[in-house]
Design an enzyme around this catalytic site. Structure first.
Site, short mmCIF file in Angstrom:
data_model
loop_
_atom_site.label_atom_id
_atom_site.label_comp_id
_atom_site.label_asym_id
_atom_site.label_seq_id
_atom_site.Cartn_x
_atom_site.Cartn_y
_atom_site.Cartn_z
N GLU A 121 0.84 -1.21 0.00
CA GLU A 121 0.00 0.00 0.00
C GLU A 121 0.87 1.26 0.00
O GLU A 121 0.57 2.24 -0.68
CB GLU A 121 -0.92 -0.01 1.22
CG GLU A 121 -1.91 -1.16 1.22
CD GLU A 121 -2.86 -1.12 2.41
OE1 GLU A 121 -2.39 -1.35 3.55
OE2 GLU A 121 -4.05 -0.86 2.22
N GLU A 141 -3.03 -9.97 4.25
CA GLU A 141 -4.26 -9.64 4.99
C GLU A 141 -5.27 -10.77 4.91
O GLU A 141 -5.94 -11.10 5.89
CB GLU A 141 -4.91 -8.36 4.40
CG GLU A 141 -4.21 -7.06 4.75
CD GLU A 141 -3.09 -6.70 3.77
OE1 GLU A 141 -2.61 -7.59 3.05
OE2 GLU A 141 -2.70 -5.51 3.75
N GLY A 149 -5.97 -1.48 4.80
CA GLY A 149 -6.37 -0.32 5.61
C GLY A 149 -5.57 0.92 5.26
O GLY A 149 -5.80 1.99 5.80
C1 1HE Z 1 7.03 -8.38 12.07
C2 1HE Z 1 6.33 -8.22 10.84
C3 1HE Z 1 5.10 -7.52 10.89
C4 1HE Z 1 8.14 -9.34 10.45
N1 1HE Z 1 4.69 -7.05 12.07
N2 1HE Z 1 6.58 -7.87 13.22
N3 1HE Z 1 2.31 -8.39 7.14
C5 1HE Z 1 2.52 -9.72 7.10
O1 1HE Z 1 1.66 -10.53 7.37
C6 1HE Z 1 3.92 -10.14 6.76
C7 1HE Z 1 4.56 -10.76 7.99
N4 1HE Z 1 5.99 -10.97 7.81
C8 1HE Z 1 6.49 -12.00 7.09
O2 1HE Z 1 5.77 -12.73 6.40
C9 1HE Z 1 7.96 -12.20 7.12
O3 1HE Z 1 8.47 -11.57 8.28
C10 1HE Z 1 8.72 -11.64 5.89
C11 1HE Z 1 8.41 -12.50 4.67
C12 1HE Z 1 8.36 -10.19 5.60
C13 1HE Z 1 10.25 -11.68 6.17
O4 1HE Z 1 10.62 -13.00 6.57
P1 1HE Z 1 12.01 -13.20 7.35
O5 1HE Z 1 12.21 -14.68 7.51
O6 1HE Z 1 13.08 -12.43 6.68
O7 1HE Z 1 11.83 -12.50 8.80
P2 1HE Z 1 11.04 -13.04 10.09
O8 1HE Z 1 11.91 -13.98 10.86
O9 1HE Z 1 9.67 -13.53 9.75
O10 1HE Z 1 10.83 -11.69 10.92
C14 1HE Z 1 11.91 -11.03 11.57
C15 1HE Z 1 11.33 -10.26 12.73
O11 1HE Z 1 10.44 -9.26 12.21
C16 1HE Z 1 10.47 -11.11 13.65
O12 1HE Z 1 10.56 -10.56 14.94
P3 1HE Z 1 11.51 -11.23 16.08
O13 1HE Z 1 11.34 -10.32 17.26
O14 1HE Z 1 10.96 -12.62 16.26
O15 1HE Z 1 12.90 -11.24 15.52
C17 1HE Z 1 9.07 -10.90 13.12
O16 1HE Z 1 8.07 -11.14 14.09
C18 1HE Z 1 9.13 -9.42 12.77
N5 1HE Z 1 8.14 -9.06 11.77
N6 1HE Z 1 7.04 -8.83 9.87
C19 1HE Z 1 5.41 -7.24 13.20
N7 1HE Z 1 4.38 -7.31 9.78
C20 1HE Z 1 -3.09 -0.64 7.34
S1 1HE Z 1 -3.57 -2.22 7.13
C21 1HE Z 1 -2.23 -3.10 6.50
C22 1HE Z 1 -2.45 -4.55 6.78
C23 1HE Z 1 -1.18 -5.36 6.62
O17 1HE Z 1 -0.14 -4.88 6.30
S2 1HE Z 1 -1.39 -7.02 6.94
C24 1HE Z 1 0.11 -7.75 6.46
C25 1HE Z 1 1.09 -7.79 7.58
#
Ligand code: 1HE
Length: 267
Positions: A121, A141, A149
């Protein structure tokens, strides 16, 4: 590149960094340990930055530090919100991203790795998107039980068509850089590591345009694509008359007629 001691830069949260390269400003999402997930402070910082881009900056490049452009909404902030807070939260994203799309200067996004959810977005609110081959697009999402959002339900169908966005939401379908570019997610695809340099080069080219031309491209073109033909043609006539009467346009036309300007070339 050096950090600039400037009011705009000083008021940014630690998740955002501003640098400058001449008249091009570079805004970096700087939370790589969280894959540049967008928390409230970052969204507020984005709104503040694009509301107060320093006067001498003529184009902005946006990119993400680390392996990914942006993992979207910071999901850790989502769990406690009720309906009213959820609406208010979405509206803060809308305000911030409107500041990008309808702000003072064109914005070039350099994309790599995950460009997902709210990260997509955010990218969609920029005017030009350069995708490194590692970039991929997704809307998690759908599987997280939530909805767009940050303006995605409005902007993304305009880029790739509503039916494809519905597919991404319902089935979790992802697109890679090449396919995404063919669909309309990005205007450029470059090799890994080349995104930022390409975006800066494009930013420099944009910064060299007459300001009135950049204004018209940012503010009139997207609105004309949405409004009725008669209104659009009238707006075009008005904008073209305003642009050509600008002294900067007159100077550039004279330069061409007196053989001082470059010719149009296909590169
Ligand atoms: C996060 C987030 C996050 C990573 N919020 N903490 N977005 C998603 O559903 C995507 C979620 N993220 C992922 O699928 C993956 O993290 C990635 C593909 C982006 C990257 O993978 P990777 O293996 O490089 O990293 P990781 O081990 O998954 O994440 C590293 C850290 O970042 C880890 O935290 P840690 O404290 O355990 O080290 C993760 O929890 C953290 N992290 N992504 C919070 N999104 C206005 S409405 C919009 C609605 C949306 O955007 S919904 C989609 C949300």
């Amino acid at each position: 590149m050096s950090d600039v001691r400037h009011e705009t830069a000083n008021k940014l949260p630690s998740s955002l960094h501003f640098e400058r390269r001449g008249t091009v400003g570079i805004l970096r999402l700087s939370r790589p340990h969280k894959r540049n997930a967008l928390d409230d402070a970052t969204i507020q910082g984005i709104e503040h930055f694009f509301a107060s881009v320093p006067d001498d900056i003529k184009a902005v490049v946006l990119y993400g530090e680390g392996e990914h452009f942006c993992a979207g909404l910071d999901l850790s902030e989502l769990t406690e919100r009720d309906i009213a807070a959820g609406i208010a939260h979405s509206r803060t994203w809308h305000r911030a991203f409107e500041r990008i799309e309808f702000g003072r200067v064109p914005v070039v996004a350099s994309l790599h790795g995950a460009v997902v959810g709210g990260g997509l977005e955010l990218a969609a609110a920029c005017h030009i998107r350069v995708a490194e081959r590692s970039a991929y697009y997704a809307l998690p999402e759908g599987s997280r039980g939530i909805f767009l959002g940050g303006g995605g339900s409005v902007r993304l169908p305009r880029l790739i068509g509503a039916s494809r966005v519905i597919d991404m939401m319902l089935t979790g379908r992802t697109y890679g850089a090449d396919e995404g570019s063919a669909l309309g997610f990005s205007q450029y695809v470059v090799e890994p590591g080349a995104g930022l340099a390409t975006a800066i080069e494009l930013g420099e080219r944009i910064a060299g345009n007459a300001p009135m031309t950049n204004f018209a491209a940012m503010h009139v073109l997207p609105r004309n694509a949405e409004q009725d033909r008669a209104g659009g043609l009238l707006m075009e006539a008005l904008m073209s008359a305003i642009a050509q009467s600008d002294p900067e346009a007159k100077r550039r036309l004279h330069d061409f007629l007196e053989k001082r300007a470059s010719k149009t070339q296909h590169r």
